[in-house]
Design a protein around this motif. Structure first.
Motif, PDB file in Angstrom:
ATOM      1  N   MET A  66       8.636  18.289  -0.633  1.00 13.31           N
ATOM      2  CA  MET A  66       9.886  19.001  -0.813  1.00 13.31           C
ATOM      3  C   MET A  66      10.530  18.748  -2.182  1.00 13.31           C
ATOM      4  SD  MET A  66      11.618  18.910   2.961  1.00 13.31           S
ATOM      5  CE  MET A  66      10.677  19.421   4.415  1.00 13.31           C
ATOM      6  N   VAL A  67       9.925  17.835  -2.955  1.00 11.08           N
ATOM      7  CA  VAL A  67      10.450  17.553  -4.282  1.00 11.08           C
ATOM      8  C   VAL A  67       9.403  17.840  -5.352  1.00 11.08           C
ATOM      9  CG1 VAL A  67      12.179  15.893  -3.548  1.00 11.08           C
ATOM     10  CG2 VAL A  67       9.854  15.093  -4.034  1.00 11.08           C
ATOM     11  N   GLY A  68       8.455  18.707  -4.999  1.00 10.12           N
ATOM     12  CA  GLY A  68       7.476  19.160  -5.975  1.00 10.12           C
ATOM     13  C   GLY A  68       6.284  18.247  -6.156  1.00 10.12           C
ATOM     14  N   LEU A  69       6.130  17.272  -5.263  1.00 14.94           N
ATOM     15  CA  LEU A  69       4.972  16.381  -5.294  1.00 14.94           C
ATOM     16  C   LEU A  69       4.026  16.776  -4.161  1.00 14.94           C
ATOM     17  CD1 LEU A  69       6.793  12.982  -5.907  1.00 14.94           C
ATOM     18  CD2 LEU A  69       5.786  14.521  -7.592  1.00 14.94           C
ATOM     19  N   ALA A  70       2.787  16.360  -4.263  1.00 17.23           N
ATOM     20  CA  ALA A  70       1.830  16.680  -3.200  1.00 17.23           C
ATOM     21  C   ALA A  70       2.264  16.058  -1.890  1.00 17.23           C
ATOM     22  CB  ALA A  70       0.424  16.197  -3.587  1.00 17.23           C
ATOM     23  N   ARG A  71       1.880  16.663  -0.806  1.00 20.81           N
ATOM     24  CA  ARG A  71       2.282  16.182   0.515  1.00 20.81           C
ATOM     25  C   ARG A  71       1.748  14.775   0.780  1.00 20.81           C
ATOM     26  NH1 ARG A  71       4.084  18.567   5.099  1.00 20.81           N
ATOM     27  NH2 ARG A  71       3.826  20.644   4.191  1.00 20.81           N
ATOM     28  N   GLY A  72       0.525  14.537   0.393  1.00 20.82           N
ATOM     29  CA  GLY A  72      -0.055  13.211   0.572  1.00 20.82           C
ATOM     30  C   GLY A  72      -0.526  12.912   1.969  1.00 20.82           C
ATOM     31  N   ASP A  73      -0.734  13.930   2.815  1.00 28.22           N
ATOM     32  CA  ASP A  73      -1.247  13.668   4.170  1.00 28.22           C
ATOM     33  C   ASP A  73      -2.696  13.235   4.087  1.00 28.22           C
ATOM     34  OD1 ASP A  73       1.162  14.801   5.204  1.00 28.22           O
ATOM     35  OD2 ASP A  73       0.262  16.774   5.034  1.00 28.22           O
ATOM     36  N   ALA A  89       0.823  -1.211   0.000  1.00 25.68           N
ATOM     37  CA  ALA A  89       0.000   0.000   0.000  1.00 25.68           C
ATOM     38  C   ALA A  89       0.855   1.258   0.000  1.00 25.68           C
ATOM     39  CB  ALA A  89      -0.934  -0.001   1.214  1.00 25.68           C
ATOM     40  N   ALA A  90       1.945   1.261   0.768  1.00 31.05           N
ATOM     41  CA  ALA A  90       2.834   2.426   0.815  1.00 31.05           C
ATOM     42  C   ALA A  90       3.524   2.639  -0.530  1.00 31.05           C
ATOM     43  CB  ALA A  90       3.873   2.247   1.917  1.00 31.05           C
ATOM     44  N   PHE A  91       3.916   1.555  -1.186  1.00 31.48           N
ATOM     45  CA  PHE A  91       4.555   1.666  -2.494  1.00 31.48           C
ATOM     46  C   PHE A  91       3.561   2.180  -3.546  1.00 31.48           C
ATOM     47  CE2 PHE A  91       7.188  -2.180  -0.982  1.00 31.48           C
ATOM     48  CZ  PHE A  91       8.090  -1.357  -0.342  1.00 31.48           C
ATOM     49  N   ALA A  92       2.356   1.642  -3.517  1.00 32.34           N
ATOM     50  CA  ALA A  92       1.341   2.064  -4.487  1.00 32.34           C
ATOM     51  C   ALA A  92       1.024   3.543  -4.337  1.00 32.34           C
ATOM     52  CB  ALA A  92       0.076   1.225  -4.323  1.00 32.34           C
ATOM     53  N   ALA A  93       0.921   4.011  -3.096  1.00 32.59           N
ATOM     54  CA  ALA A  93       0.613   5.416  -2.850  1.00 32.59           C
ATOM     55  C   ALA A  93       1.729   6.322  -3.357  1.00 32.59           C
ATOM     56  CB  ALA A  93       0.369   5.642  -1.360  1.00 32.59           C
ATOM     57  N   ALA A  94       2.980   5.903  -3.167  1.00 32.22           N
ATOM     58  CA  ALA A  94       4.117   6.710  -3.623  1.00 32.22           C
ATOM     59  C   ALA A  94       4.149   6.819  -5.134  1.00 32.22           C
ATOM     60  CB  ALA A  94       5.415   6.106  -3.100  1.00 32.22           C
ATOM     61  N   LEU A  95       3.929   5.716  -5.812  1.00 34.23           N
ATOM     62  CA  LEU A  95       3.933   5.741  -7.278  1.00 34.23           C
ATOM     63  C   LEU A  95       2.767   6.565  -7.810  1.00 34.23           C
ATOM     64  CD1 LEU A  95       4.923   2.032  -8.001  1.00 34.23           C
ATOM     65  CD2 LEU A  95       6.376   4.068  -8.203  1.00 34.23           C
ATOM     66  N   ALA A  96       1.615   6.468  -7.155  1.00 30.38           N
ATOM     67  CA  ALA A  96       0.451   7.244  -7.584  1.00 30.38           C
ATOM     68  C   ALA A  96       0.688   8.737  -7.419  1.00 30.38           C
ATOM     69  CB  ALA A  96      -0.781   6.823  -6.787  1.00 30.38           C
ATOM     70  N   LEU A  97       1.527   9.091  -6.448  1.00 28.56           N
ATOM     71  CA  LEU A  97       1.817  10.498  -6.186  1.00 28.56           C
ATOM     72  C   LEU A  97       2.791  11.078  -7.210  1.00 28.56           C
ATOM     73  CD1 LEU A  97       0.902  12.489  -3.959  1.00 28.56           C
ATOM     74  CD2 LEU A  97       3.031  11.957  -2.748  1.00 28.56           C
ATOM     75  N   GLY A  98       3.523  10.210  -7.893  1.00 27.66           N
ATOM     76  CA  GLY A  98       4.433  10.696  -8.924  1.00 27.66           C
ATOM     77  C   GLY A  98       5.889  10.357  -8.735  1.00 27.66           C
ATOM     78  N   PHE A  99       6.240   9.562  -7.717  1.00 24.87           N
ATOM     79  CA  PHE A  99       7.636   9.157  -7.548  1.00 24.87           C
ATOM     80  C   PHE A  99       8.078   8.279  -8.715  1.00 24.87           C
ATOM     81  CE2 PHE A  99       7.119  10.368  -3.076  1.00 24.87           C
ATOM     82  CZ  PHE A  99       8.363  10.918  -2.814  1.00 24.87           C
ATOM     83  N   ASP A 100       9.358   8.386  -9.062  1.00 21.81           N
ATOM     84  CA  ASP A 100       9.919   7.579 -10.144  1.00 21.81           C
ATOM     85  C   ASP A 100      10.168   6.144  -9.711  1.00 21.81           C
ATOM     86  OD1 ASP A 100      10.178   9.835 -11.917  1.00 21.81           O
ATOM     87  OD2 ASP A 100      11.894  10.461 -10.694  1.00 21.81           O
ATOM     88  N   GLY A 101      10.424   5.963  -8.418  1.00 17.71           N
ATOM     89  CA  GLY A 101      10.759   4.634  -7.949  1.00 17.71           C
ATOM     90  C   GLY A 101      10.649   4.523  -6.448  1.00 17.71           C
ATOM     91  N   LEU A 102      11.125   3.384  -5.935  1.00 17.92           N
ATOM     92  CA  LEU A 102      10.919   3.020  -4.541  1.00 17.92           C
ATOM     93  C   LEU A 102      12.207   2.483  -3.934  1.00 17.92           C
ATOM     94  CD1 LEU A 102       7.716   1.019  -5.407  1.00 17.92           C
ATOM     95  CD2 LEU A 102       7.699   3.227  -4.210  1.00 17.92           C
ATOM     96  N   GLU A 103      12.465   2.882  -2.698  1.00 20.10           N
ATOM     97  CA  GLU A 103      13.558   2.309  -1.918  1.00 20.10           C
ATOM     98  C   GLU A 103      12.948   1.369  -0.895  1.00 20.10           C
ATOM     99  OE1 GLU A 103      16.219   1.902   1.591  1.00 20.10           O
ATOM    100  OE2 GLU A 103      14.208   2.758   1.479  1.00 20.10           O
ATOM    101  N   THR A 104      13.571   0.203  -0.712  1.00 16.12           N
ATOM    102  CA  THR A 104      13.065  -0.744   0.280  1.00 16.12           C
ATOM    103  C   THR A 104      14.219  -1.538   0.880  1.00 16.12           C
ATOM    104  OG1 THR A 104      11.337  -2.394   0.693  1.00 16.12           O
ATOM    105  CG2 THR A 104      12.650  -2.658  -1.321  1.00 16.12           C
ATOM    106  N   ASP A 105      13.913  -2.280   1.950  1.00 14.03           N
ATOM    107  CA  ASP A 105      14.924  -3.001   2.720  1.00 14.03           C
ATOM    108  C   ASP A 105      14.562  -4.480   2.775  1.00 14.03           C
ATOM    109  OD1 ASP A 105      16.119  -0.408   4.026  1.00 14.03           O
ATOM    110  OD2 ASP A 105      13.976  -0.329   4.445  1.00 14.03           O
TER     111      ASP A 105
END
Length: 227
Positions: A220-227, A25-41
């Protein structure tokens, strides 16, 4: 300002202000917001699963490595995803996969080998010997994670300079040294940064010409805050 330099924007563990970090869910929300990719552990669970979980200890203080995926999910309060599940869910996303322990290396290697030609991946770790091994066995980009300022450029890139897959350094913002970065860039290395906390720090990364920014702050990178 953002847009002046083409910099890849990665969401740090997904959009964790809306969903538990490192979850589908966190990854899907980030991509929907406009991020190019995802960091994970990635860690290895007691039942041999490559799971996406950052901390060494569970919420009750037990070692994650001694818990099954089901046991950890019960403690965390959500279903802890596997690396396979996440890559299957978002095969077109750019993934920065951090190896947290040597124990997860065989599982992660097998998983990546199956999808390395269709999913863009940057494999990184503070365990630099794992990254040297990965660069020699996988056909993906590999990166050395750094939370210190190395004594010299030569000591850092020894063994890496002759491997075309190992051409990325991932820096903690606290240890950025512009002269060091420029010298490494001249040798063909790309730079990613994590840990920027305020607008000035994010702007500096863009203005300096950092290749990728791993951030918790979409606003801070020009994407919506997403709160």
């Amino acid at each position: 300002m953002f847009g002046a330099h083409l910099m890849r924007l990665l969401s740090h563990r997904g959009l964790s202000n809306q969903h538990p970090e490192n979850t589908i869910a966190a990854f899907a929300a980030a991509l929907a917001l406009g991020f190019d990719g995802l960091e994970t552990d990635v860690r290895l669970s007691a039942d041999g699963e490559a799971i996406l979980y950052h901390d060494r200890l569970s919420p009750t203080g037990q070692a994650v490595a001694r818990l099954t995926r089901t046991e950890l999910s019960h403690q965390a309060g959500y279903i802890v995803p596997t690396l396979n599940e996440a890559l299957d869910a978002f095969p077109a996303a750019f993934w920065n996969i951090e190896l947290k322990t040597p124990a997860c290396m065989p599982n992660v290697t097998a998983t990546i080998r199956d999808i390395q030609y269709k999913t863009p991946i940057l494999l990184s770790s503070f365990c630099h010997h794992l990254i040297h091994e990965a660069a020699n066995t996988l056909d993906v980009y590999c990166a050395l994670l750094l939370s210190h300022r190395p004594a010299s450029l030569n000591t850092l890139i020894e063994g890496a300079i002759h491997n075309p897959r190992l051409r990325t350094l991932v820096w903690d913002y606290d240890f950025l040294d512009p002269d060091f970065l420029l010298a490494a860039s001249q040798l063909g290395f790309s730079h990613y940064v994590y840990g920027a906390k305020n607008q000035n720090e994010h702007d500096w990364c863009s203005e300096f010409g950092i290749d990728g920014l791993i951030t918790d702050y979409p606003n801070m990178v020009g994407l919506a805050r997403g709160d």
